[in-house]
Write an enzyme that holds these catalytic residues in place. Structure first.
Site, mmCIF file in Angstrom:
data_model
loop_
_atom_site.group_PDB
_atom_site.id
_atom_site.type_symbol
_atom_site.label_atom_id
_atom_site.label_comp_id
_atom_site.label_asym_id
_atom_site.label_seq_id
_atom_site.Cartn_x
_atom_site.Cartn_y
_atom_site.Cartn_z
ATOM 1 N N LYS A 157 1.080 -0.872 0.294
ATOM 2 C CA LYS A 157 -0.034 -0.070 -0.271
ATOM 3 C C LYS A 157 0.905 1.003 -0.411
ATOM 4 O O LYS A 157 0.838 2.321 -0.524
ATOM 5 C CB LYS A 157 -0.888 0.011 1.413
ATOM 6 N N ASP A 205 -11.123 1.784 3.420
ATOM 7 C CA ASP A 205 -11.662 0.823 3.406
ATOM 8 C C ASP A 205 -13.713 0.534 3.240
ATOM 9 O O ASP A 205 -13.930 -0.651 2.940
ATOM 10 C CB ASP A 205 -10.760 -0.346 4.598
ATOM 11 N N GLN A 232 -5.158 -2.024 9.438
ATOM 12 C CA GLN A 232 -4.808 -3.101 8.852
ATOM 13 C C GLN A 232 -5.303 -4.376 9.341
ATOM 14 O O GLN A 232 -4.849 -4.648 11.052
ATOM 15 C CB GLN A 232 -3.634 -3.552 9.012
#
Ligand code: NAP
Length: 284
Positions: free
Chosen positions: A52, A119, A96
């Site tokens: 990322k 997300d 994460q």
């Protein structure tokens, strides 16, 4: 002979589009920023975070990484998120997953401002996806929709079967296909007659997490098969579809690796750009 969707090429095109958008914002004095939080030493998570970060660098997005020790307390993590929520230069925040067991994943996700939740895991964004009025979609299903569009695959009126009902893949995938007028069936471990249901699918999405789960006798001749699975077998990455056996029976298929995987990060970058535009009242 089936067509193999090239996820690398489609994701490269998405990234190019995002890069251009980021440069345009930069020109008017609006830098785009993403904060990535990782707690603990999970090797797979570390690889995802590194990827990322690299994508951000390539596209001109400023990335900040918060690599926190596994014993980080909930209060410490919430305090970091609270600070990031308040910083105008940070447009997107992602934490994460999975988090270490002592941290309340739901509470952490809910603490991220919905407009920075790139997300799209916050209940606010999940609800907006449900009613079809959304800015962000979880990156993997968003990437699959992008692929279908890039390949000219019309979902409208098609029988779409999704195997898997997770909050990050299966459920939002089903909603997106429904918004495109697909007739959607979502299957899971308690589904009866799975094989028959899958055999009726014009578009079959496998998000199970079991190598080679979808066999040739589960797919319809000429179907479109999207393989979300990322499984390791003897160190080799493979999908949920028995690719070799299925590929000649269907009309379109995604490989693993090189299919859905590359799309996920590209869509995260897209969501971050969208967040920056929304937060700065920039249209388009
Ligand atoms: P997950 O949360 O473990 O969900 C798996 C789903 O599969 C569950 O809904 C489960 O049903 C269902 N399932 C399990 N066994 C089944 C069976 N025998 N028959 C029918 N359904 C069954 O996994 P996930 O997070 O959605 O991920 C799925 C796969 O996609 C994994 O391999 C993951 O690594 C991969 N993935 C890839 C990307 C990418 O970027 N390519 C991104 C995310 C995930 P129940 O709900 O009944 O348990």
């Amino acid at each position: 002979m089936s067509r193999i969707i090239d996820g690398k090429a489609i994701s490269a095109a998405v990234k190019e589009r995002v890069k251009k958008g980021v440069a345009e914002l930069d020109e008017i004095g609006v830098p785009v920023g993403l904060a990535v939080i990782i707690v603990g030493d999970d090797p797979a998570s570390k690889v995802y975070v590194a990827n990322k970060k690299k994508a951000c660098e390539d596209l001109g997005i400023i990335s900040e990484e918060y690599a926190l020790p596994a014993e980080t307390t909930q209060e410490e993590l919430l305090s970091i998120i609270e600070t990031l929520n308040k910083r105008p230069s940070i447009n997107g925040i992602l934490c994460q997953l999975p988090l270490p067991k002592h941290l309340d994943e739901k509470l952490i996700i809910n603490s991220i401002l919905p407009e920075k939740d790139v997300d799209a895991f916050h209940p606010h964004n999940v609800g907006r996806i449900m009613i079809g009025d959304y800015d962000f979609v979880p990156c993997t299903p968003a990437g699959i929709m992008e692929m279908l569009e890039a390949e000219g695959i019309d979902v409208s009126g098609k029988s779409c079967v999704v195997i898997g009902r997770s909050n990050i893949v299966g459920k939002p995938m089903g909603m997106l296909l429904l918004h495109k007028n697909g007739t959607v069936t979502i299957c899971h471990s308690k589904t009866q007659n799975l094989k028959e249901i899958c055999r009726g699918a014009d578009i079959l999405v496998a998000a199970v997490g079991r190598a080679g789960f979808v066999t040739a006798d589960m797919v319809k001749e000429g179907a479109v098969v999207i393989d979300v699975g990322m499984n390791r077998v003897d160190g080799k990455l493979c999908g949920d579809v028995d690719y070799e056996a299925v590929k000649d029976k269907v009309s379109v298929i995604t490989p693993v690796p090189g299919g859905v995987g590359p799309m996920t990060i590209a869509m995260l970058m897209q969501n971050t750009l969208t967040a920056a535009k929304k937060q700065n009242n920039i249209k388009g």
